[in-house]
Design a protein around this motif. Structure first.
Motif, PDB file in Angstrom:
ATOM      1  N   MET A   1       0.845  -1.168   0.000  1.00 28.43           N
ATOM      2  CA  MET A   1       0.000   0.000   0.000  1.00 28.43           C
ATOM      3  C   MET A   1       0.895   1.237   0.000  1.00 28.43           C
ATOM      4  O   MET A   1       1.777   1.352   0.831  1.00 28.43           O
ATOM      5  N   ASP A   2       0.689   2.138  -0.922  1.00 24.02           N
ATOM      6  CA  ASP A   2       1.437   3.385  -0.927  1.00 24.02           C
ATOM      7  C   ASP A   2       0.844   4.329   0.109  1.00 24.02           C
ATOM      8  O   ASP A   2      -0.366   4.408   0.276  1.00 24.02           O
ATOM      9  N   ARG A  44      -1.019   1.876   7.642  1.00 26.24           N
ATOM     10  CA  ARG A  44      -0.370   1.291   6.468  1.00 26.24           C
ATOM     11  C   ARG A  44      -0.658   2.060   5.181  1.00 26.24           C
ATOM     12  O   ARG A  44      -0.011   1.818   4.155  1.00 26.24           O
ATOM     13  N   CYS A  45      -1.628   2.994   5.219  1.00 27.73           N
ATOM     14  CA  CYS A  45      -1.972   3.706   3.989  1.00 27.73           C
ATOM     15  C   CYS A  45      -2.074   5.223   4.163  1.00 27.73           C
ATOM     16  O   CYS A  45      -2.292   5.933   3.185  1.00 27.73           O
ATOM     17  N   ASP A 103      -7.422  -4.259   4.693  1.00 28.57           N
ATOM     18  CA  ASP A 103      -6.514  -3.606   3.738  1.00 28.57           C
ATOM     19  C   ASP A 103      -7.138  -3.500   2.350  1.00 28.57           C
ATOM     20  O   ASP A 103      -7.019  -2.474   1.690  1.00 28.57           O
ATOM     21  N   HIS A 104      -7.800  -4.560   1.912  1.00 33.02           N
ATOM     22  CA  HIS A 104      -8.401  -4.563   0.574  1.00 33.02           C
ATOM     23  C   HIS A 104      -9.466  -3.472   0.444  1.00 33.02           C
ATOM     24  O   HIS A 104      -9.526  -2.762  -0.559  1.00 33.02           O
ATOM     25  N   LEU A 106      -9.692  -0.654   2.207  1.00 34.29           N
ATOM     26  CA  LEU A 106      -9.034   0.657   2.199  1.00 34.29           C
ATOM     27  C   LEU A 106      -8.336   0.918   0.867  1.00 34.29           C
ATOM     28  O   LEU A 106      -8.419   2.022   0.323  1.00 34.29           O
ATOM     29  N   ASN A 107      -7.663  -0.111   0.343  1.00 37.79           N
ATOM     30  CA  ASN A 107      -6.993   0.034  -0.963  1.00 37.79           C
ATOM     31  C   ASN A 107      -7.991   0.353  -2.063  1.00 37.79           C
ATOM     32  O   ASN A 107      -7.708   1.151  -2.959  1.00 37.79           O
ATOM     33  N   THR A 108      -9.154  -0.280  -2.016  1.00 38.10           N
ATOM     34  CA  THR A 108     -10.194  -0.038  -3.022  1.00 38.10           C
ATOM     35  C   THR A 108     -10.653   1.417  -2.968  1.00 38.10           C
ATOM     36  O   THR A 108     -10.763   2.086  -3.995  1.00 38.10           O
ATOM     37  N   ILE A 110      -9.052   4.038  -1.724  1.00 41.58           N
ATOM     38  CA  ILE A 110      -7.957   4.923  -2.126  1.00 41.58           C
ATOM     39  C   ILE A 110      -7.729   4.881  -3.636  1.00 41.58           C
ATOM     40  O   ILE A 110      -7.521   5.913  -4.274  1.00 41.58           O
ATOM     41  N   ALA A 111      -7.794   3.696  -4.212  1.00 37.50           N
ATOM     42  CA  ALA A 111      -7.561   3.545  -5.662  1.00 37.50           C
ATOM     43  C   ALA A 111      -8.608   4.279  -6.491  1.00 37.50           C
ATOM     44  O   ALA A 111      -8.335   4.704  -7.613  1.00 37.50           O
TER      45      ALA A 111
END
Length: 187
Positions: A1-2, A44-45, A103-104, A106-108, A110-111
């Motif tokens: 995660m960036d 983490r993000c 995480d998935h 949050l990544n979704t 953010i993406a």
């Protein structure tokens, strides 16, 4: 995660938890209190992470507590308080009673972030409305939120609906579930 330098994280845990009968942030779904679990996920993000709380709560210093500063019985209290502290940052907020955020998820979010909108949030298909408690709030939302609350309005969902937030579909059906009573707690 960036990690985005302009994205701060906020665990929304300042509610009274009256229906639960205890502080929802202290319930353990993942081997530690939920507020710590979400703080770790956001770390983490997000460049920095804080925990929104009310004046009566005892939140450990390592969770970077931000005590609510507005006279609002609404999650907007925590969101506005965070913006007051850092008005130039975008805020990724997660309600402490959402145990299926990972995480998935949050990544979704953010993406699919659209920083040209006031916010990016998930669309709650069952209610046909934006879900305001798992949202990226852009700095442009801050003055609009202040004006909104000055009009006596306190619903973050109404704000997102009337200000054309960018809405995306959640990764799964459980993503937006929140746990409000002891009977809601998954076994």
């Amino acid at each position: 995660m960036d990690i985005a330098s302009n994205l701060y994280g906020l665990v929304l845990s300042g509610g009274k938890s009256s229906r639960m009968g205890m502080d929802k942030g202290l319930i353990s779904y993942h081997g530690k209190p939920q507020r710590e679990h979400l703080f770790d996920l956001l770390s983490r993000c997000c460049a920095r992470v804080f925990t929104s709380c009310n004046a009566e709560q005892q939140v450990p210093e390592n969770l970077n507590p931000i005590v609510d500063q507005f006279d609002l019985q609404s999650p907007l209290n925590g969101i506005l308080t965070a913006f007051k502290k850092f008005p130039d940052k975008a805020w990724l907020t997660v309600a402490v009673d959402m145990p299926y955020v990972d995480d998935h998820v949050l990544n979704t979010l953010i993406a699919h972030r659209d920083s040209n909108k006031v916010a990016t949030c998930f669309y709650n298909a069952s209610e046909k409305l934006p879900d305001p408690l798992l949202t990226i709030w852009e700095p442009a939302a801050y003055p609009l939120l202040l004006k909104f609350t000055e009009q006596g309005r306190i619903s973050p969902r109404d704000f997102l609906s009337t200000h054309h937030a960018h809405m995306i579909h959640p990764p799964n059906d459980k993503t937006l579930l929140n746990i409000n009573t002891p009977g809601d707690i998954p076994l």
